[in-house]
Write a protein that holds these residues in place. Structure first.
Motif, PDB file in Angstrom:
ATOM      1  N   LEU A   1      40.347  39.092  46.745  1.00 22.27           N
ATOM      2  CA  LEU A   1      41.063  38.114  47.672  1.00 22.27           C
ATOM      3  C   LEU A   1      39.952  36.923  47.339  1.00 22.27           C
ATOM      4  CD1 LEU A   1      42.038  39.720  51.024  1.00 22.27           C
ATOM      5  CD2 LEU A   1      43.371  39.206  48.930  1.00 22.27           C
ATOM      6  N   ALA A   2      38.675  36.900  47.057  1.00 26.18           N
ATOM      7  CA  ALA A   2      38.010  35.670  46.949  1.00 26.18           C
ATOM      8  C   ALA A   2      38.427  35.284  45.477  1.00 26.18           C
ATOM      9  CB  ALA A   2      36.484  36.146  47.011  1.00 26.18           C
ATOM     10  N   ARG A   3      38.659  35.975  44.735  1.00 28.53           N
ATOM     11  CA  ARG A   3      38.853  35.431  43.496  1.00 28.53           C
ATOM     12  C   ARG A   3      40.384  34.832  43.270  1.00 28.53           C
ATOM     13  NH1 ARG A   3      36.664  40.527  41.910  1.00 28.53           N
ATOM     14  NH2 ARG A   3      38.697  41.421  41.487  1.00 28.53           N
ATOM     15  N   ARG A   4      41.391  35.512  44.193  1.00 30.64           N
ATOM     16  CA  ARG A   4      42.707  35.031  44.262  1.00 30.64           C
ATOM     17  C   ARG A   4      42.716  33.522  44.877  1.00 30.64           C
ATOM     18  NH1 ARG A   4      47.508  36.964  42.245  1.00 30.64           N
ATOM     19  NH2 ARG A   4      48.284  36.650  44.188  1.00 30.64           N
ATOM     20  N   ARG A   5      41.678  33.471  45.911  1.00 26.13           N
ATOM     21  CA  ARG A   5      41.616  32.120  46.556  1.00 26.13           C
ATOM     22  C   ARG A   5      41.275  30.973  45.533  1.00 26.13           C
ATOM     23  NH1 ARG A   5      40.347  35.247  51.210  1.00 26.13           N
ATOM     24  NH2 ARG A   5      37.912  35.451  50.714  1.00 26.13           N
ATOM     25  N   SER A   6      40.094  31.536  44.755  1.00 22.51           N
ATOM     26  CA  SER A   6      39.706  30.416  43.733  1.00 22.51           C
ATOM     27  C   SER A   6      40.727  30.070  42.994  1.00 22.51           C
ATOM     28  CB  SER A   6      38.319  31.011  43.197  1.00 22.51           C
ATOM     29  OG  SER A   6      37.972  30.261  42.135  1.00 22.51           O
ATOM     30  N   GLU A   7      41.385  30.843  42.342  1.00 21.92           N
ATOM     31  CA  GLU A   7      42.497  30.758  41.489  1.00 21.92           C
ATOM     32  C   GLU A   7      43.495  29.837  42.098  1.00 21.92           C
ATOM     33  OE1 GLU A   7      44.006  34.683  40.266  1.00 21.92           O
ATOM     34  OE2 GLU A   7      42.229  34.786  38.696  1.00 21.92           O
ATOM     35  N   LEU A   8      43.850  30.033  43.433  1.00 23.84           N
ATOM     36  CA  LEU A   8      44.926  29.475  44.009  1.00 23.84           C
ATOM     37  C   LEU A   8      44.145  27.920  44.097  1.00 23.84           C
ATOM     38  CD1 LEU A   8      46.356  31.774  46.784  1.00 23.84           C
ATOM     39  CD2 LEU A   8      47.436  30.672  44.804  1.00 23.84           C
ATOM     40  N   ALA A   9      43.039  27.807  44.602  1.00 21.55           N
ATOM     41  CA  ALA A   9      42.293  26.249  44.615  1.00 21.55           C
ATOM     42  C   ALA A   9      42.508  25.716  43.310  1.00 21.55           C
ATOM     43  CB  ALA A   9      41.025  26.495  45.163  1.00 21.55           C
ATOM     44  N   ARG A  10      42.353  26.127  42.221  1.00 17.38           N
ATOM     45  CA  ARG A  10      42.282  25.620  41.022  1.00 17.38           C
ATOM     46  C   ARG A  10      43.790  25.207  40.660  1.00 17.38           C
ATOM     47  NH1 ARG A  10      38.671  29.719  39.524  1.00 17.38           N
ATOM     48  NH2 ARG A  10      40.199  31.092  38.491  1.00 17.38           N
ATOM     49  N   THR A  11      44.707  26.315  41.219  1.00 19.95           N
ATOM     50  CA  THR A  11      46.236  25.950  40.907  1.00 19.95           C
ATOM     51  C   THR A  11      46.591  24.497  41.578  1.00 19.95           C
ATOM     52  OG1 THR A  11      46.827  28.178  40.479  1.00 19.95           O
ATOM     53  CG2 THR A  11      48.516  26.845  41.042  1.00 19.95           C
ATOM     54  N   GLU A  12      45.964  24.567  42.916  1.00 21.46           N
ATOM     55  CA  GLU A  12      46.526  23.359  43.862  1.00 21.46           C
ATOM     56  C   GLU A  12      45.851  22.067  43.100  1.00 21.46           C
ATOM     57  OE1 GLU A  12      44.959  24.036  47.536  1.00 21.46           O
ATOM     58  OE2 GLU A  12      46.602  25.146  48.109  1.00 21.46           O
TER      59      GLU A  12
ATOM     60  N   MET B   1      42.003  36.147  38.107  1.00 19.85           N
ATOM     61  CA  MET B   1      41.385  37.333  38.141  1.00 19.85           C
ATOM     62  C   MET B   1      41.246  37.957  36.470  1.00 19.85           C
ATOM     63  SD  MET B   1      43.099  39.486  41.078  1.00 19.85           S
ATOM     64  CE  MET B   1      44.877  39.250  40.579  1.00 19.85           C
ATOM     65  N   ARG B   2      40.464  37.357  35.633  1.00 19.33           N
ATOM     66  CA  ARG B   2      40.315  37.457  34.482  1.00 19.33           C
ATOM     67  C   ARG B   2      41.419  37.697  33.380  1.00 19.33           C
ATOM     68  NH1 ARG B   2      36.215  42.342  35.109  1.00 19.33           N
ATOM     69  NH2 ARG B   2      37.668  43.068  36.757  1.00 19.33           N
ATOM     70  N   GLY B   3      42.346  36.549  33.784  1.00 20.86           N
ATOM     71  CA  GLY B   3      43.615  36.498  32.840  1.00 20.86           C
ATOM     72  C   GLY B   3      44.591  37.662  33.277  1.00 20.86           C
ATOM     73  N   ARG B   4      44.419  38.419  34.252  1.00 18.46           N
ATOM     74  CA  ARG B   4      45.556  39.412  34.669  1.00 18.46           C
ATOM     75  C   ARG B   4      46.247  38.821  35.807  1.00 18.46           C
ATOM     76  NH1 ARG B   4      44.765  43.932  32.232  1.00 18.46           N
ATOM     77  NH2 ARG B   4      46.277  45.184  33.613  1.00 18.46           N
ATOM     78  N   THR B   5      47.846  38.991  35.462  1.00 19.55           N
ATOM     79  CA  THR B   5      48.672  38.437  36.746  1.00 19.55           C
ATOM     80  C   THR B   5      49.021  39.809  37.814  1.00 19.55           C
ATOM     81  OG1 THR B   5      50.442  39.184  35.277  1.00 19.55           O
ATOM     82  CG2 THR B   5      49.722  36.928  35.095  1.00 19.55           C
ATOM     83  N   GLY B   6      48.356  40.974  37.450  1.00 24.56           N
ATOM     84  CA  GLY B   6      48.752  41.615  38.388  1.00 24.56           C
ATOM     85  C   GLY B   6      48.319  43.098  38.056  1.00 24.56           C
ATOM     86  N   VAL B   7      48.414  44.387  38.519  1.00 21.22           N
ATOM     87  CA  VAL B   7      48.035  45.615  38.083  1.00 21.22           C
ATOM     88  C   VAL B   7      48.949  46.536  37.624  1.00 21.22           C
ATOM     89  CG1 VAL B   7      47.072  47.550  39.052  1.00 21.22           C
ATOM     90  CG2 VAL B   7      46.090  45.461  39.944  1.00 21.22           C
ATOM     91  N   ALA B   8      48.863  47.135  36.619  1.00 18.09           N
ATOM     92  CA  ALA B   8      49.688  48.042  35.977  1.00 18.09           C
ATOM     93  C   ALA B   8      51.098  47.369  35.386  1.00 18.09           C
ATOM     94  CB  ALA B   8      50.046  49.071  36.939  1.00 18.09           C
ATOM     95  N   GLY B   9      50.858  46.274  34.885  1.00 19.91           N
ATOM     96  CA  GLY B   9      52.182  45.778  33.931  1.00 19.91           C
ATOM     97  C   GLY B   9      52.319  44.428  34.455  1.00 19.91           C
ATOM     98  N   GLY B  10      51.488  44.111  35.714  1.00 29.10           N
ATOM     99  CA  GLY B  10      51.758  42.328  35.721  1.00 29.10           C
ATOM    100  C   GLY B  10      52.933  42.353  37.064  1.00 29.10           C
ATOM    101  N   MET B  11      53.542  43.321  37.438  1.00 24.02           N
ATOM    102  CA  MET B  11      54.601  43.061  38.357  1.00 24.02           C
ATOM    103  C   MET B  11      54.166  43.093  39.771  1.00 24.02           C
ATOM    104  SD  MET B  11      58.184  45.227  39.162  1.00 24.02           S
ATOM    105  CE  MET B  11      57.552  46.656  39.694  1.00 24.02           C
TER     106      MET B  11
END
Length: 349
Positions: free
Chosen positions: A93-104, A1-11
């Motif tokens: 969610l589509a971006r998250r799935r794409s990131e998970l696929a790259r992580t796998e 998600m464009r380099g972000r780990t989460g919303v509003a601080g990343g937690m």
């Protein structure tokens, strides 16, 4: 998600909630839920609704904007509007799935690097553990990761777990996860030491099934039928072990275990005198059941000392029950006692 780990601080939101798979933090999730139910709102209204400061609401709104989940409506006092959840969250969610696929994919690359660095000549389906502490740590890791079933063939000599710097041994480190079925077959002739007994007690305490067998061919542990741990040298487990991942070899190991399991003798540790089980009211019934338990273990080939250790009684108590059983059966030798007890059905069940 464009380099972000989460919303509003990343937690991230704690696992198990409806937002867990999105990467949104709790504040961002509350802000979005509020905006979804309102046509639009300014930062002050959002802050009051979700119970945060104006600055916190502003940061959460801008983070949600970065994730394309809300829209900023320009004006004298900017207002914020949620995007249609089906499309905006769907894209997230589509971006998250794409990131998970790259992580796998990255995980597989790291695993190849790990295996080539640890054992350059070993195939991917076998992992070689060369030291006793490495074997103990890998066993604990595989046990903790098991989710459905753990199978054991246990025989001496045993590799004991090393203590930490304070000398403390943590039994939870080698405890099976609640809900995982545990079945263990112990070598009857070797079931005389404290390590095997305490291991069996911990297993049965969490619902594990326990049997005794004779002449077990190998020490073996199977985890979810996806990994098998066995020693490189049968008589020297501390000299190293193999972790096998090959489906074909694991299938052979499972077949070996099931064959031994069927022939092994079921044993209960619930009647140990030091076991926290309720005492029966009638001593005569308990004595009769105790005799049957002793004869059951004797029939597996266990000696009096081993039987006494398993049941938590004295060696003299074991000999007394065996002698009384011999008198009742009209038998003179242990072999005759075991044979006649089986014919009478005393060893059934």
């Amino acid at each position: 998600m464009r380099g972000r780990t989460g919303v509003a601080g990343g937690m991230e939101v704690s696992s198990g909630g409806p937002w867990a798979g999105t990467g949104l933090d709790p504040l961002g999730a509350r802000v979005l839920e509020f905006l979804v139910g309102h046509p639009s709102a300014d930062a002050a209204a959002v802050a009051e609704a979700v119970g945060t400061s104006a600055g916190g609401a502003e940061r959460a709104l801008r983070a949600l904007e970065d994730e394309l989940l809300v829209i900023r409506i320009p004006g004298g006092s900017p207002r914020w509007k949620a995007g249609p959840p089906r499309s905006s969250l769907g894209s997230l969610l589509a971006r998250r799935r794409s990131e998970l696929a790259r992580t796998e994919l990255f995980m597989e690359q790291l695993d190849e690097l790990y295996r080539s660095a640890a054992h350059p000549g070993a195939p991917d389906l076998v992992e070689v553990l060369e030291h006793a502490d490495e074997v103990a740590a890998r066993y604990a890791h595989l046990l903790k990761g098991s989710r459905s079933e753990v199978l054991h063939l246990a025989k001496p000599p045993y590799v004991t777990e090393t203590a930490d710097d304070s000398g403390h041994r943590d039994p939870d480190r080698t405890a099976v996860t609640p809900g995982v079925r545990l079945r263990s077959v112990y070598e009857a002739d070797g079931f005389t030491d404290e390590v095997s007994l305490q291991t069996a007690i911990r297993g049965t305490a969490v619902g594990g099934e326990f049997r005794l067998g004779t002449r077990l061919p190998v020490k073996l542990a199977l985890f979810d039928r996806t990994a098998a741990l066995l020693p490189l040298h049968g008589d020297r487990p501390s000299a190293g072990s193999l972790v096998v991942y090959s489906p074909a070899l694991i299938e052979v190991c499972v077949a070996l275990f099931e064959g031994i399991w069927e022939r092994a003798t079921p044993v209960s540790l619930e009647s140990r005198q030091d076991w926290p089980a309720p005492r029966r009211e009638r001593e005569a019934v308990e004595t009769d059941e105790r005799t049957r338990e002793i004869l059951h273990l004797m029939a597996t080939g266990m000696k009096d000392d081993a039987i006494a250790r398993v049941l938590g009684v004295s060696r003299r108590t074991v000999q007394k029950h065996v002698s009384e059983a011999g008198t009742a059966l009209g038998a003179r030798t242990r072999f005759q006692i075991a044979l006649l007890a089986r014919e009478r059905g005393w060893l059934d069940g």
